[in-house]
Design a protein around this motif. Structure first.
Motif, PDB file in Angstrom:
ATOM      1  N   GLU A  75      -2.418   9.750   5.925  1.00 28.82           N
ATOM      2  CA  GLU A  75      -1.775   8.931   4.659  1.00 28.82           C
ATOM      3  C   GLU A  75      -3.057   8.044   3.914  1.00 28.82           C
ATOM      4  O   GLU A  75      -2.964   7.764   2.948  1.00 28.82           O
ATOM      5  CB  GLU A  75      -0.681   8.025   5.143  1.00 28.82           C
ATOM      6  N   ASP A  76      -3.804   7.718   4.818  1.00 28.00           N
ATOM      7  CA  ASP A  76      -5.096   6.849   4.256  1.00 28.00           C
ATOM      8  C   ASP A  76      -6.055   7.668   3.763  1.00 28.00           C
ATOM      9  O   ASP A  76      -6.923   8.177   4.484  1.00 28.00           O
ATOM     10  CB  ASP A  76      -5.543   5.892   5.617  1.00 28.00           C
ATOM     11  N   VAL A  77      -6.150   8.027   2.620  1.00 26.91           N
ATOM     12  CA  VAL A  77      -6.870   9.103   1.609  1.00 26.91           C
ATOM     13  C   VAL A  77      -8.220   8.567   1.783  1.00 26.91           C
ATOM     14  O   VAL A  77      -9.288   9.427   2.320  1.00 26.91           O
ATOM     15  CB  VAL A  77      -6.605   9.243   0.539  1.00 26.91           C
ATOM     16  N   PHE A  78      -8.679   7.130   1.646  1.00 31.77           N
ATOM     17  CA  PHE A  78     -10.051   6.691   1.749  1.00 31.77           C
ATOM     18  C   PHE A  78     -10.620   6.659   3.216  1.00 31.77           C
ATOM     19  O   PHE A  78     -11.709   6.999   3.196  1.00 31.77           O
ATOM     20  CB  PHE A  78      -9.927   5.459   0.980  1.00 31.77           C
ATOM     21  N   SER A  79      -9.776   6.400   4.132  1.00 30.40           N
ATOM     22  CA  SER A  79     -10.333   6.499   5.313  1.00 30.40           C
ATOM     23  C   SER A  79     -10.401   7.889   5.723  1.00 30.40           C
ATOM     24  O   SER A  79     -11.774   8.247   6.286  1.00 30.40           O
ATOM     25  CB  SER A  79      -9.152   5.939   6.190  1.00 30.40           C
ATOM     26  N   ALA A  80      -9.785   8.727   5.291  1.00 25.09           N
ATOM     27  CA  ALA A  80     -10.000  10.177   5.414  1.00 25.09           C
ATOM     28  C   ALA A  80     -11.415  10.627   4.893  1.00 25.09           C
ATOM     29  O   ALA A  80     -12.204  11.526   5.551  1.00 25.09           O
ATOM     30  CB  ALA A  80      -8.979  11.181   4.964  1.00 25.09           C
ATOM     31  N   ILE A  81     -11.570  10.050   3.670  1.00 29.42           N
ATOM     32  CA  ILE A  81     -13.143  10.452   3.070  1.00 29.42           C
ATOM     33  C   ILE A  81     -14.156  10.025   3.681  1.00 29.42           C
ATOM     34  O   ILE A  81     -15.256  10.914   3.734  1.00 29.42           O
ATOM     35  CB  ILE A  81     -12.751   9.858   1.423  1.00 29.42           C
TER      36      ILE A  81
ATOM     37  N   PHE B 228     -11.084  15.187  -1.601  1.00 30.21           N
ATOM     38  CA  PHE B 228     -11.716  14.628  -2.708  1.00 30.21           C
ATOM     39  C   PHE B 228     -10.843  14.738  -3.926  1.00 30.21           C
ATOM     40  O   PHE B 228     -10.555  13.642  -4.707  1.00 30.21           O
ATOM     41  CB  PHE B 228     -13.232  15.120  -3.088  1.00 30.21           C
ATOM     42  N   ALA B 229     -10.024  15.736  -4.063  1.00 40.50           N
ATOM     43  CA  ALA B 229      -9.202  15.850  -5.140  1.00 40.50           C
ATOM     44  C   ALA B 229      -8.000  14.790  -5.146  1.00 40.50           C
ATOM     45  O   ALA B 229      -7.665  14.145  -6.102  1.00 40.50           O
ATOM     46  CB  ALA B 229      -8.760  17.195  -5.260  1.00 40.50           C
ATOM     47  N   LYS B 230      -7.761  14.620  -3.544  1.00 41.34           N
ATOM     48  CA  LYS B 230      -6.432  13.670  -3.593  1.00 41.34           C
ATOM     49  C   LYS B 230      -7.045  12.161  -3.802  1.00 41.34           C
ATOM     50  O   LYS B 230      -6.416  11.470  -4.582  1.00 41.34           O
ATOM     51  CB  LYS B 230      -5.912  13.565  -2.200  1.00 41.34           C
ATOM     52  N   ARG B 231      -8.126  11.967  -3.410  1.00 47.21           N
ATOM     53  CA  ARG B 231      -8.828  10.727  -3.683  1.00 47.21           C
ATOM     54  C   ARG B 231      -9.015  10.475  -5.107  1.00 47.21           C
ATOM     55  O   ARG B 231      -8.507   9.399  -5.765  1.00 47.21           O
ATOM     56  CB  ARG B 231     -10.235  10.502  -2.976  1.00 47.21           C
ATOM     57  N   ASN B 232      -9.456  11.483  -5.827  1.00 49.48           N
ATOM     58  CA  ASN B 232      -9.625  11.204  -7.299  1.00 49.48           C
ATOM     59  C   ASN B 232      -8.062  11.073  -8.077  1.00 49.48           C
ATOM     60  O   ASN B 232      -8.097  10.280  -9.093  1.00 49.48           O
ATOM     61  CB  ASN B 232     -10.338  12.630  -7.827  1.00 49.48           C
TER      62      ASN B 232
ATOM     63  N   LYS C  73       0.845  -1.246  -0.163  1.00 51.72           N
ATOM     64  CA  LYS C  73      -0.154   0.053  -0.072  1.00 51.72           C
ATOM     65  C   LYS C  73       0.849   1.150   0.005  1.00 51.72           C
ATOM     66  O   LYS C  73       0.650   2.336  -0.775  1.00 51.72           O
ATOM     67  CB  LYS C  73      -0.766  -0.008   1.148  1.00 51.72           C
ATOM     68  N   GLN C  74       1.896   1.454   0.854  1.00 50.14           N
ATOM     69  CA  GLN C  74       2.577   2.396   0.752  1.00 50.14           C
ATOM     70  C   GLN C  74       3.480   2.319  -0.460  1.00 50.14           C
ATOM     71  O   GLN C  74       3.542   3.641  -0.903  1.00 50.14           O
ATOM     72  CB  GLN C  74       3.747   2.062   2.278  1.00 50.14           C
ATOM     73  N   LEU C  75       4.034   1.467  -1.181  1.00 47.52           N
ATOM     74  CA  LEU C  75       4.644   1.378  -2.378  1.00 47.52           C
ATOM     75  C   LEU C  75       3.953   1.938  -3.562  1.00 47.52           C
ATOM     76  O   LEU C  75       4.153   2.879  -4.213  1.00 47.52           O
ATOM     77  CB  LEU C  75       5.188   0.039  -2.756  1.00 47.52           C
ATOM     78  N   GLN C  76       2.276   1.654  -3.462  1.00 44.47           N
ATOM     79  CA  GLN C  76       1.627   1.967  -4.466  1.00 44.47           C
ATOM     80  C   GLN C  76       1.197   3.598  -4.126  1.00 44.47           C
ATOM     81  O   GLN C  76       1.088   4.317  -5.132  1.00 44.47           O
ATOM     82  CB  GLN C  76       0.398   1.357  -4.355  1.00 44.47           C
ATOM     83  N   LEU C  77       1.201   4.029  -2.960  1.00 47.10           N
ATOM     84  CA  LEU C  77       1.022   5.226  -2.755  1.00 47.10           C
ATOM     85  C   LEU C  77       2.045   6.159  -3.050  1.00 47.10           C
ATOM     86  O   LEU C  77       1.901   7.438  -3.801  1.00 47.10           O
ATOM     87  CB  LEU C  77       0.778   5.699  -1.184  1.00 47.10           C
ATOM     88  N   LEU C  78       3.172   5.699  -2.680  1.00 46.80           N
ATOM     89  CA  LEU C  78       4.608   6.357  -3.127  1.00 46.80           C
ATOM     90  C   LEU C  78       4.633   6.561  -4.635  1.00 46.80           C
ATOM     91  O   LEU C  78       5.031   7.658  -5.446  1.00 46.80           O
ATOM     92  CB  LEU C  78       5.776   6.021  -2.503  1.00 46.80           C
ATOM     93  N   LEU C  79       4.447   5.467  -5.425  1.00 42.55           N
ATOM     94  CA  LEU C  79       4.447   5.396  -6.831  1.00 42.55           C
ATOM     95  C   LEU C  79       3.455   6.269  -7.418  1.00 42.55           C
ATOM     96  O   LEU C  79       3.848   7.157  -8.592  1.00 42.55           O
ATOM     97  CB  LEU C  79       4.278   4.151  -7.502  1.00 42.55           C
TER      98      LEU C  79
END
Length: 927
Positions: free
Chosen positions: A676-682, A718-722, A198-204
């Motif tokens: 860091e967890d954008v979807f949890s933040a949403i 929401f922009a981050k999530r998108n 998950k961290q790698l995917q987010l960093l990429l």
């Protein structure tokens, strides 16, 4: 010899039962009897005698020896059983004997039972090392209270599910804590790959998003930060498989290449700009150094002039020349060089005029003293007297300063600045006031001209008289600017005074005719009619005096005409009075509602949102109820305000509380931006949105701004999530394309081969691909269905290939027995047969020929395969069929056609007369 034969010992008797009885009677205290028993164990033909002898000795070593060395399998098995039974139940077996047996024992079931029965620590350790069944060891952990063994077993258990079950069963808090700690560590390790991915995917995703930036420097800073995070995560690559590691490294390298390509030109421009900035910094540094040198010399000159210090003019001049050289060799701009040269030249001039500068100091001191004794003006009259003095003082100061080449001492400059600042601050509002008065005077002069042009002479005379006083407040220069225009207007006013009666009389007569026309043809709108009458009266009053003989009569006639012209409006105003009375009734009703609402707000449980809504409706109803008579309005307005004010204060408090609650939600929302967890933040933000809706209005001053702040935070999240979803979609598309490509390649390979081994390899590849597709989120259903379909297809082909291979075995068998059986090794069909069938064929060819049995077996095979037999064998077929049913009922098992084929082959080599029998059974095995 005869007697020896006649009187043999009972243990030598032919009857086994006698020998067993003799064994029971032997005394083990005599070694000879022990030797006899051992001899019987090793040599007696009866298993019962051997067992009885072993039981008589009941010796662990003997049991163990016979378990390993006895010639009879059953005795070895019996001895093994007794060894195991003694280990489990007897206390006579020593630990050394147990260890010796344990080293060679591989009976898993027994070892498991032994583990549960054993108490010796050392042996238990050895058993634990041999019994490699976590679930059984877990049972032992629960059973034993030996914490050292529990720890030893725990070190070898890594099954999270098993450890969770153990944690529920254990009662020893100390060991349970150790187990729970290990369980937590394992769970953390198990969750680590997912977390790392998950961290790698987010960093990429963040790295890839750098392509959207335009500022190279910003990109580099963010990239450096992300790379540092990347290295921290890469350090934990040990938790990922080699293939996964390589995939992420390849993706990272691919993104790096994209960024390098994308920012290539920007990098060049950035480096160029950096070079320019470095040059500018260098120029600034050089300019700063030059200015510092100039400042030092300027200070030296000032000290020489004002503090009577000695100055080496020659040395200072050389210093100035060196500054010029420094300016010449510097990289500063031409403009700065020119300015610096001018400063140096100015210092040269000051150096050459030191006596003159000293004289200027005395003059400057005198000027400061002179202005200090003059009071600062406090009104317009004082301004007109003292501002010219201040202006002249400023001119004199500038002359002295120019003569001194701007090297006056700082103390004098500070005194000048303070004095000048005081005067400027005091004069500024007065000057502004005077300027406003001047502009006002000019406008009034223009207004006076307009009044005269429109014939409003009475107003013109009054305004002119006022202007004669206002002009005295202007300064001399302002008066000079306006004098000519004002004198012209004054001359015209004087002329009008002389001609007033001559001009006003016909104008009043003309206006009298106009209002009479309004009486004869009144306007349709009473309000417009009333306004027109007011306009006539206002204009009449502004005309001034008519001829003395006519003025009184004209005024009376005009007043009468005004009354007649206003008559149609009276009915309208009477109706308006009734309307205002109705409006008063409505407003009184609103007051009653306000009083009821105030009482409602004093209840224990108050719905302030409802109160707020009702208050808004009341205020709107009050405004919409229309105008009332002023006398009545003055009476009811305070009462209404008295009722409304407590409600407004309570509502304001309600709004304030809501604003604080909403501000708290905004602060919580801001915290989600750093998650860091954008979807949890949403999800949290959505929850906050529902809470926002539940909170009431925060007031007109704050509601909109609070909502905009809250919405802005939500928009960012929401922009981050998108953005993340977009990156995930890009990666999913790439993964889908890769899976689709792999699936297409596998489908092509499946279509192009019928080889069993290749098909089996392709099936393994397909299963791995389908497993990978199942692991994607979201699930790629179309690809998964295609993969499953391909799996089913290759399975069908494998099944068909296996059937073909199976049938090929029978084809080869039939070719062998029909061909030359004397040269089997040269027969390719024979060589292609599996070893088991080769042995079957070889064995069958050694059998004597039995055509009758082969015919019967042929009928049995046709019956089993449900194949028609030749008509001439119908009776025999029926008899065989009955026999088969009977055998099946007796044996209770299905008859195997492969077994029947072996029986058919065992009927001996095939003769030419039996070839038809072979042709008859071929359809049973070959479709």
């Amino acid at each position: 010899m005869i007697f020896n034969k006649l009187f043999k010992a009972k243990w030598q008797h032919k009857d086994a039962n006698v020998r067993i009885q003799a064994i029971q009677e032997l005394d083990l205290l005599e070694q000879a009897n022990v030797d006899v028993i051992k001899q019987l164990i090793e040599n007696d033909n009866s298993e019962l005698v051997c067992r009885a002898a072993l039981l008589k000795l009941n010796d662990f070593e003997q049991f163990l020896s016979m378990a390993n060395n006895h010639s009879k399998l059953t005795i070895r098995q019996f001895a093994h059983q007794r060894v195991q039974l003694q280990i489990l139940e007897s206390d006579t077996v020593t630990n050394s004997q147990k260890n010796a047996y344990l080293q060679h024992c591989d009976k898993t079931k027994f070892l498991e039972s032994w583990l549960m029965a054993e108490h010796d620590h050392q042996i238990l350790q050895a058993l634990i090392s041999k019994v490699n069944k976590p679930h059984l060891l877990a049972q032992f952990i629960v059973k034993t209270d030996n914490i050292d063994l529990q720890r030893e077993i725990l070190s070898g258990i890594d099954d999270i599910g098993l450890l969770e079950k153990l944690a529920k069963k254990l009662t020893d808090d100390k060991f349970k804590l150790e187990l729970v700690n290990k369980l937590n560590d394992l769970q953390e390790i198990a969750a680590k790959p997912g977390k790392i991915k998950k961290q790698l995917q987010l960093l990429l995703s963040k790295l890839l998003a750098l392509k959207d930036l335009q500022d190279y420097k910003d990109m580099q800073e963010r990239k450096s930060s992300l790379e540092a995070e990347w290295q921290l995560v890469v350090a934990e690559f040990v938790h990922l498989g080699e293939e996964e590691k390589q995939q992420y490294l390849d993706k990272h390298e691919h993104i790096q290449q994209q960024l390098k390509k994308h920012f290539g030109q920007r990098e060049e421009a950035y480096l160029h700009q950096q070079f320019i900035d470095d040059q500018k910094a260098k120029q600034q540094s050089e300019l700063k150094a030059i200015n510092a040198e100039i400042t030092i010399i300027s200070q030296q000159i000032s000290e020489a002039v004002f503090e009577n210090t000695e100055l080496d003019e020659f040395k200072v001049s050389q210093h100035l020349d060196s500054i010029n050289t420094q300016i010449e060799s510097s990289t500063i701009s031409d403009t700065d060089k020119t300015k610096s040269y001018a400063q140096v030249k100015n210092l040269h001039n000051k150096l050459n005029q030191l006596p003159e500068v000293a004289e200027c100091v005395s003059s400057a001191t005198s000027l400061i003293s002179k202005l200090s004794t003059l009071a600062i003006p406090a009104n317009i009259e004082e301004l007109n007297l003292r501002k010219p003095v201040f202006d002249q003082w400023q001119q004199q100061w500038q002359q002295i300063n120019n003569l001194a080449n701007d090297v006056l001492p700082q103390s004098i400059k500070s005194a000048r600045d303070e004095l000048q600042s005081s005067w400027t601050a005091a004069l500024k509002p007065l000057v502004k006031q005077q300027h406003i008065a001047f502009e006002h005077f000019r406008k009034k002069v223009s207004e006076l001209k307009r009044l005269m042009a429109n014939g409003k002479y009475k107003s013109a005379f009054g305004l002119h008289k006022k202007l004669t006083f206002l002009i005295n407040d202007l300064s001399t220069s302002q008066q000079e600017r306006i004098t000519a225009d004002f004198e012209t207007v004054t001359a015209k006013i004087n002329e009008l005074h002389e001609l007033e009666a001559f001009i006003v009389t016909p104008r009043k007569q003309e206006m009298l005719e106009e209002i009479k026309a309004l009486i004869e043809q009144p306007l349709d709108n009473p309000m417009a009619q009333a306004e027109q009458v007011k306009t006539f009266r206002k204009h009449w009053n502004s005309l001034g005096h008519a001829d003395e003989t006519l003025d009184k009569e004209l005024n009376a006639e005009f007043n009468k005409a005004c009354e007649l012209a206003f008559a149609p409006c009276r009915a309208f105003y009477a109706e308006q009075a009734n309307i205002r009375a109705n409006h008063l009734t409505q407003k009184l009703q609103v007051i009653d509602k306000a009083e009821a609402l105030l009482n409602q707000s004093k209840a224990e449980q108050v719905n302030w949102r409802d109160i707020d809504n009702q208050l808004h409706k009341l205020l709107k109803e009050w405004r919409d109820s229309g105008e009332v008579d002023r006398e009545e309005y003055v009476k009811i307005q305070p009462k209404f305000n008295q009722l409304i004010e407590p409600l407004k204060k309570a509502i304001n408090a309600f709004h304030q509380e809501n604003a604080e609650l909403k501000q708290a939600l905004i602060e919580k929302a801001k915290q989600q931006l750093d998650s860091e967890d954008v979807f949890s933040a949403i999800n949290e933000l959505k929850s906050l949105q529902h809470k926002w809706q539940e909170i009431g209005h925060a007031g007109p001053n704050k509601e909109n701004s609070l909502w905009m702040s809250f919405r802005k935070i939500n928009d960012k999240a929401f922009a981050k999530r998108n953005e993340i979803k977009q990156q995930e979609q890009i990666q999913l598309n790439a993964q889908t394309e890769e899976f689709s490509s792999q699936l297409s390649a596998l489908n092509e390979s499946i279509s192009s081969t019928d080889e069993l081994k290749e098909l089996q390899n392709l099936l393994v590849s397909l299963e791995q691909l389908v497993s990978s597709i199942k692991g994607t989120k979201p699930l790629l259903k179309t690809l998964l269905n295609q993969g499953v379909s391909a799996e089913n297809n290759v399975k069908d082909k494998i099944k068909q290939a296996k059937l073909v291979l199976k049938q090929q075995i029978f084809v080869n068998i039939f070719n062998v027995i029909k061909g030359d059986v004397t040269k089997l090794n040269d027969n390719s069909s024979y060589s292609a047969l599996p070893t088991s069938w080769q042995k079957t064929v070889q064995f069958a060819l050694t059998k004597p020929s039995n055509t009758q049995l082969r015919e019967q077996l042929t009928l049995e095979l046709e019956i089993l395969a449900n194949i028609e037999s030749p008509k001439q064998f119908s009776e025999q077929r029926l008899a065989v069929q009955v026999q088969l049913l009977s055998d099946k009922m007796v044996q209770g098992e299905e008859i195997n056609i492969n077994t029947k084929l072996k029986q058919w082959l065992n009927c001996g080599p095939l003769s030419e007369e039996e070839f038809p029998l072979l042709e008859r059974i071929k359809p049973v095995y070959i479709n």
